[in-house]
Design a protein around this motif. Sequence first.
Motif, mmCIF file in Angstrom:
data_model
loop_
_atom_site.group_PDB
_atom_site.id
_atom_site.type_symbol
_atom_site.label_atom_id
_atom_site.label_comp_id
_atom_site.label_asym_id
_atom_site.label_seq_id
_atom_site.Cartn_x
_atom_site.Cartn_y
_atom_site.Cartn_z
ATOM 1 N N GLU A 140 -4.400 58.783 60.241
ATOM 2 C CA GLU A 140 -3.178 58.145 59.739
ATOM 3 C C GLU A 140 -2.505 58.956 58.640
ATOM 4 N N ASN A 141 -3.268 59.811 57.956
ATOM 5 C CA ASN A 141 -2.712 60.644 56.896
ATOM 6 C C ASN A 141 -2.272 62.029 57.359
ATOM 7 N N GLY A 186 3.341 64.790 71.725
ATOM 8 C CA GLY A 186 4.565 64.846 70.935
ATOM 9 C C GLY A 186 5.598 63.855 71.451
ATOM 10 N N ILE A 187 6.335 63.252 70.527
ATOM 11 C CA ILE A 187 7.353 62.269 70.922
ATOM 12 C C ILE A 187 8.709 62.559 70.292
ATOM 13 N N VAL A 188 8.843 63.730 69.668
ATOM 14 C CA VAL A 188 10.122 64.131 69.079
ATOM 15 C C VAL A 188 10.487 65.514 69.614
ATOM 16 N N GLU A 189 11.736 65.882 69.435
ATOM 17 C CA GLU A 189 12.190 67.208 69.859
ATOM 18 C C GLU A 189 11.441 68.294 69.074
ATOM 19 N N LYS A 190 11.249 69.442 69.719
ATOM 20 C CA LYS A 190 10.480 70.534 69.119
ATOM 21 C C LYS A 190 10.965 70.945 67.729
ATOM 22 N N PRO A 191 12.268 71.074 67.470
ATOM 23 C CA PRO A 191 12.685 71.461 66.110
ATOM 24 C C PRO A 191 12.235 70.465 65.033
ATOM 25 N N LYS A 211 2.094 60.629 60.224
ATOM 26 C CA LYS A 211 2.879 59.960 59.171
ATOM 27 C C LYS A 211 4.377 60.094 59.394
ATOM 28 N N ASN A 212 4.808 61.188 60.005
ATOM 29 C CA ASN A 212 6.225 61.435 60.213
ATOM 30 C C ASN A 212 6.700 61.097 61.620
ATOM 31 N N GLY A 213 5.880 60.359 62.376
ATOM 32 C CA GLY A 213 6.285 59.856 63.679
ATOM 33 C C GLY A 213 6.524 60.917 64.736
ATOM 34 N N ASP A 260 8.341 70.919 64.754
ATOM 35 C CA ASP A 260 7.979 72.178 64.094
ATOM 36 C C ASP A 260 8.140 72.139 62.584
ATOM 37 N N GLN A 261 9.026 71.308 62.075
ATOM 38 C CA GLN A 261 9.195 71.268 60.621
ATOM 39 C C GLN A 261 7.991 70.648 59.914
ATOM 40 N N TYR A 262 7.146 69.896 60.651
ATOM 41 C CA TYR A 262 5.960 69.275 60.051
ATOM 42 C C TYR A 262 4.669 70.035 60.338
ATOM 43 N N VAL A 263 4.745 71.084 61.157
ATOM 44 C CA VAL A 263 3.543 71.854 61.488
ATOM 45 C C VAL A 263 2.917 72.501 60.250
#
Length: 88
Positions: free
Chosen positions: A66-67, A10-15, A72-74, A18-21
């Motif tokens: 990649e999909n 992971g490279i973004v904050e958990k919140p 896709k959302n970095g 989690d929105q893309y899980v």
Amino acid sequence: MPLFVKIESGIVEKPIFDQYVPAHVEYVRKLIANGHQARTGYWGDMGGGMLLFEAESLEEAQTIVENDPLVKNGCVTYELHQWCIVVE
């Protein structure tokens, strides 16, 4: 069909992550429905996770990864490897 593994960090904050899980889970369900025998999960003792799946080729595996909504959302960086089973 060959097996492939996406190992991710992971490279973004958990919140944000989690929105893309939910979209990731739905994507994996579609992979299963399409015969890719996909399994996904996370490491219990460290960050990151893994997606194990079947694909016809490395090129198809790369397209599948990649999909993934997490890619896709970095949200993650990843490594993609073919897993060659020695003993079943």
